[in-house]
Write a protein that holds these residues in place. Structure first.
Motif, PDB file in Angstrom:
ATOM      1  N   LEU A   1     -15.094   9.631  13.290  1.00 28.40           N
ATOM      2  CA  LEU A   1     -16.280   8.863  12.290  1.00 28.40           C
ATOM      3  C   LEU A   1     -15.883   7.757  11.597  1.00 28.40           C
ATOM      4  CD1 LEU A   1     -17.793  12.430  10.828  1.00 28.40           C
ATOM      5  CD2 LEU A   1     -18.881  10.899  12.289  1.00 28.40           C
ATOM      6  N   LEU A   2     -14.466   7.873  11.284  1.00 27.89           N
ATOM      7  CA  LEU A   2     -14.005   6.728  10.638  1.00 27.89           C
ATOM      8  C   LEU A   2     -14.065   5.435  11.124  1.00 27.89           C
ATOM      9  CD1 LEU A   2     -11.214   8.579   8.369  1.00 27.89           C
ATOM     10  CD2 LEU A   2     -13.617   8.105   7.757  1.00 27.89           C
ATOM     11  N   ASN A   3     -14.266   4.167  10.322  1.00 26.79           N
ATOM     12  CA  ASN A   3     -14.207   3.110  10.905  1.00 26.79           C
ATOM     13  C   ASN A   3     -12.787   2.508  11.429  1.00 26.79           C
ATOM     14  OD1 ASN A   3     -12.794   1.439   8.961  1.00 26.79           O
ATOM     15  ND2 ASN A   3     -14.346   1.958   7.864  1.00 26.79           N
ATOM     16  N   ARG A   4     -12.745   1.666  12.199  1.00 29.13           N
ATOM     17  CA  ARG A   4     -11.432   1.083  12.554  1.00 29.13           C
ATOM     18  C   ARG A   4     -10.925  -0.125  12.138  1.00 29.13           C
ATOM     19  NH1 ARG A   4      -9.833   4.415  16.743  1.00 29.13           N
ATOM     20  NH2 ARG A   4     -11.348   5.914  17.497  1.00 29.13           N
ATOM     21  N   ALA A   5     -11.659  -0.538  10.638  1.00 30.78           N
ATOM     22  CA  ALA A   5     -11.257  -1.793  10.333  1.00 30.78           C
ATOM     23  C   ALA A   5      -9.907  -1.952   9.368  1.00 30.78           C
ATOM     24  CB  ALA A   5     -12.326  -2.540   9.479  1.00 30.78           C
ATOM     25  N   GLY A   6      -9.344  -0.429   9.486  1.00 30.47           N
ATOM     26  CA  GLY A   6      -8.052  -0.332   8.802  1.00 30.47           C
ATOM     27  C   GLY A   6      -8.239  -0.209   7.134  1.00 30.47           C
ATOM     28  N   THR A   7      -9.326   0.175   6.849  1.00 30.44           N
ATOM     29  CA  THR A   7      -9.767   0.359   5.320  1.00 30.44           C
ATOM     30  C   THR A   7      -9.848   2.154   4.842  1.00 30.44           C
ATOM     31  OG1 THR A   7     -12.040   0.112   5.550  1.00 30.44           O
ATOM     32  CG2 THR A   7     -10.784  -1.763   4.865  1.00 30.44           C
ATOM     33  N   THR A   8      -9.894   2.932   5.998  1.00 30.64           N
ATOM     34  CA  THR A   8      -9.881   4.210   5.990  1.00 30.64           C
ATOM     35  C   THR A   8      -8.947   4.806   7.016  1.00 30.64           C
ATOM     36  OG1 THR A   8     -11.635   4.144   7.714  1.00 30.64           O
ATOM     37  CG2 THR A   8     -12.460   4.265   5.315  1.00 30.64           C
ATOM     38  N   SER A   9      -8.440   6.134   6.381  1.00 29.35           N
ATOM     39  CA  SER A   9      -7.456   6.800   7.317  1.00 29.35           C
ATOM     40  C   SER A   9      -7.632   8.267   7.046  1.00 29.35           C
ATOM     41  CB  SER A   9      -6.001   6.118   6.695  1.00 29.35           C
ATOM     42  OG  SER A   9      -5.056   7.053   7.337  1.00 29.35           O
ATOM     43  N   ILE A  10      -7.244   9.144   8.027  1.00 29.85           N
ATOM     44  CA  ILE A  10      -7.185  10.487   7.933  1.00 29.85           C
ATOM     45  C   ILE A  10      -5.557  10.824   8.393  1.00 29.85           C
ATOM     46  CG2 ILE A  10      -8.186  10.816  10.148  1.00 29.85           C
ATOM     47  CD1 ILE A  10      -8.202  13.435   7.408  1.00 29.85           C
ATOM     48  N   VAL A  11      -5.105  11.714   7.282  1.00 26.75           N
ATOM     49  CA  VAL A  11      -3.869  12.121   7.568  1.00 26.75           C
ATOM     50  C   VAL A  11      -3.681  13.792   7.555  1.00 26.75           C
ATOM     51  CG1 VAL A  11      -1.426  12.422   6.446  1.00 26.75           C
ATOM     52  CG2 VAL A  11      -2.661  10.182   6.308  1.00 26.75           C
ATOM     53  N   LEU A  12      -3.136  14.295   8.493  1.00 24.57           N
ATOM     54  CA  LEU A  12      -2.865  15.595   8.594  1.00 24.57           C
ATOM     55  C   LEU A  12      -1.585  16.123   7.644  1.00 24.57           C
ATOM     56  CD1 LEU A  12      -3.927  18.042   9.847  1.00 24.57           C
ATOM     57  CD2 LEU A  12      -2.443  17.915  11.763  1.00 24.57           C
TER      58      LEU A  12
ATOM     59  N   VAL B   1      -0.834   6.868   4.672  1.00 25.07           N
ATOM     60  CA  VAL B   1      -1.231   6.783   3.326  1.00 25.07           C
ATOM     61  C   VAL B   1      -0.859   5.668   2.669  1.00 25.07           C
ATOM     62  CG1 VAL B   1      -1.224   7.788   1.193  1.00 25.07           C
ATOM     63  CG2 VAL B   1      -1.448   9.407   2.766  1.00 25.07           C
ATOM     64  N   ARG B   2       0.466   5.376   3.057  1.00 27.92           N
ATOM     65  CA  ARG B   2       0.935   4.007   2.403  1.00 27.92           C
ATOM     66  C   ARG B   2       0.226   2.607   3.088  1.00 27.92           C
ATOM     67  NH1 ARG B   2       4.665   3.742  -2.029  1.00 27.92           N
ATOM     68  NH2 ARG B   2       5.468   5.985  -2.456  1.00 27.92           N
ATOM     69  N   ARG B   3      -0.124   2.942   4.257  1.00 28.45           N
ATOM     70  CA  ARG B   3      -0.674   1.708   4.972  1.00 28.45           C
ATOM     71  C   ARG B   3      -2.016   1.353   4.222  1.00 28.45           C
ATOM     72  NH1 ARG B   3      -4.613   0.828   8.258  1.00 28.45           N
ATOM     73  NH2 ARG B   3      -5.268   3.298   8.617  1.00 28.45           N
ATOM     74  N   VAL B   4      -2.542   2.297   3.656  1.00 23.12           N
ATOM     75  CA  VAL B   4      -4.151   2.102   2.876  1.00 23.12           C
ATOM     76  C   VAL B   4      -3.993   2.093   1.673  1.00 23.12           C
ATOM     77  CG1 VAL B   4      -6.294   3.425   2.704  1.00 23.12           C
ATOM     78  CG2 VAL B   4      -5.259   3.257   4.948  1.00 23.12           C
ATOM     79  N   ILE B   5      -3.191   2.850   1.060  1.00 21.44           N
ATOM     80  CA  ILE B   5      -3.026   3.037  -0.433  1.00 21.44           C
ATOM     81  C   ILE B   5      -1.945   1.835  -0.930  1.00 21.44           C
ATOM     82  CG2 ILE B   5      -2.836   4.504  -2.442  1.00 21.44           C
ATOM     83  CD1 ILE B   5      -5.406   4.713  -0.911  1.00 21.44           C
ATOM     84  N   ASP B   6      -1.868   1.212  -1.781  1.00 19.39           N
ATOM     85  CA  ASP B   6      -0.862   0.526  -2.628  1.00 19.39           C
ATOM     86  C   ASP B   6      -0.629   1.262  -4.089  1.00 19.39           C
ATOM     87  OD1 ASP B   6       0.711  -1.095  -3.873  1.00 19.39           O
ATOM     88  OD2 ASP B   6      -0.473  -2.824  -4.065  1.00 19.39           O
ATOM     89  N   PHE B   7       0.180   2.134  -4.183  1.00 18.41           N
ATOM     90  CA  PHE B   7       0.579   2.801  -5.267  1.00 18.41           C
ATOM     91  C   PHE B   7       0.937   1.825  -6.577  1.00 18.41           C
ATOM     92  CE2 PHE B   7       0.642   6.133  -2.279  1.00 18.41           C
ATOM     93  CZ  PHE B   7       0.117   6.996  -2.814  1.00 18.41           C
ATOM     94  N   GLY B   8       1.084   0.634  -6.275  1.00 15.44           N
ATOM     95  CA  GLY B   8       1.204  -0.533  -7.506  1.00 15.44           C
ATOM     96  C   GLY B   8      -0.019  -0.694  -8.032  1.00 15.44           C
ATOM     97  N   ARG B   9      -1.104  -0.450  -7.629  1.00 14.24           N
ATOM     98  CA  ARG B   9      -2.462  -0.562  -8.192  1.00 14.24           C
ATOM     99  C   ARG B   9      -3.346   0.586  -8.393  1.00 14.24           C
ATOM    100  NH1 ARG B   9      -5.996  -2.887  -5.292  1.00 14.24           N
ATOM    101  NH2 ARG B   9      -5.423  -2.577  -3.257  1.00 14.24           N
ATOM    102  N   PRO B  10      -4.234   0.548  -9.304  1.00 17.48           N
ATOM    103  CA  PRO B  10      -4.683   2.022  -9.766  1.00 17.48           C
ATOM    104  C   PRO B  10      -5.450   2.611  -8.287  1.00 17.48           C
ATOM    105  CG  PRO B  10      -5.311   0.280 -11.231  1.00 17.48           C
ATOM    106  CD  PRO B  10      -4.584  -0.450 -10.315  1.00 17.48           C
ATOM    107  N   VAL B  11      -5.237   3.971  -8.268  1.00 11.84           N
ATOM    108  CA  VAL B  11      -5.796   4.853  -7.415  1.00 11.84           C
ATOM    109  C   VAL B  11      -6.737   5.873  -8.232  1.00 11.84           C
ATOM    110  CG1 VAL B  11      -4.906   6.496  -5.528  1.00 11.84           C
ATOM    111  CG2 VAL B  11      -3.787   4.415  -5.982  1.00 11.84           C
TER     112      VAL B  11
END
Length: 266
Positions: free
Chosen positions: A117-128, A143-153
């Protein structure tokens, strides 16, 4: 969408899974007979559960809108469950096209459906991955590819912590995730309780043969998960009463989910 690099994982359909039971209670179709049987037993023992899961889902949707409108552009949704439209990323992207969402769940069936279901633009991810091992979530390359823990999450732990036993140290799990977040991050959390309806031991027992047990907690126990965060108004409340879009329906005072949204201060 890229794969997380994991090999083939066997899908166990011999036991009910909380994500699939939840999907059934919401009226979804991504479940098995064993999940439907468990859901029906749960509904017979705790009739309010049907309204409770829908109220919890509505809270999730309102919380997504809140964090995005508050300026957050990254969401880490742990224990996402089976995709139910509108999904977190659908709600978020409708408000801000630059939002990035990483979903995490421990059920291979959830991942398979989300991959489709998720798009392939790189802005969403599903991790097991499993919430019981929080550092592995924080360190996961996808997770690190999508989320930058240097900015608010915005960390979403919606209807998931009650599947963590006390022996598995749920407060430690939340603290590990909290410590990975910078100031300005949000915690969105909901948790099942029996505070409003009395003894629920028989209903809890439905999960004894599932892949995770149900662990109901009182208000003071749920409040502990927000240590290090500051709750926004209206604070810790039942899901039906957290910034509702309309007057909550009759019976909402018996809905067995606490919830809150909080901000991590510097």
């Amino acid at each position: 969408m890229t794969q997380d690099g994991m090999g083939s994982v066997e899908i166990d359909t011999s036991k009910p899974h909380p994500a699939r039971i939840y999907d059934y209670l919401l009226g979804g179709k991504d479940n098995y007979e064993v999940d439907r049987e468990a859901g029906d037993r749960l509904g017979a023992l705790a009739p309010d559960v049907w309204a409770s899961v829908k109220a919890n889902r509505a809270f999730l949707q309102r919380a997504v809108r809140y964090v995005v409108e508050d300026g957050v552009r990254q969401i880490l949704d742990v224990g996402t469950g089976l995709p139910t439209s509108p999904n977190v990323h659908e709600i978020a992207l409708a408000l801000a096209p630059d939002v990035r969402v990483a979903y995490v769940d421990n059920d291979p069936i959830v991942k398979a459906h989300a991959d489709a279901l998720l798009n392939r633009a790189g802005t969403t991810s599903i991790v097991l991955a499993d919430l019981r091992h929080p550092q592995s979530i924080v360190d996961h390359p996808e997770v690190r590819r999508v989320i930058d823990f240097g900015r608010p999450v915005a960390l979403f732990l919606v209807a998931i912590l009650h599947f963590i036993r006390d022996a598995e140290e749920p407060e430690r799990i939340v603290a590990t995730l909290r410590d990975a977040l910078p100031a300005g991050s949000h915690l969105v959390l909901s948790h099942a309780t029996s505070d409003f309806v009395g003894d629920r031991s028989e209903a809890q027992a439905v999960y004894n043969n599932a892949t995770a047990t149900m662990n109901l907690r009182s208000r003071d126990r749920v409040e502990r998960f927000f240590e290090g965060f500051e709750l926004v108004e209206p604070g810790l409340t039942q899901v039906s009463f957290w910034r509702p879009d309309a007057t909550p329906p009759a019976g909402s005072e018996e809905v067995g989910f606490y919830c809150g949204v909080a901000v991590k201060k510097g």
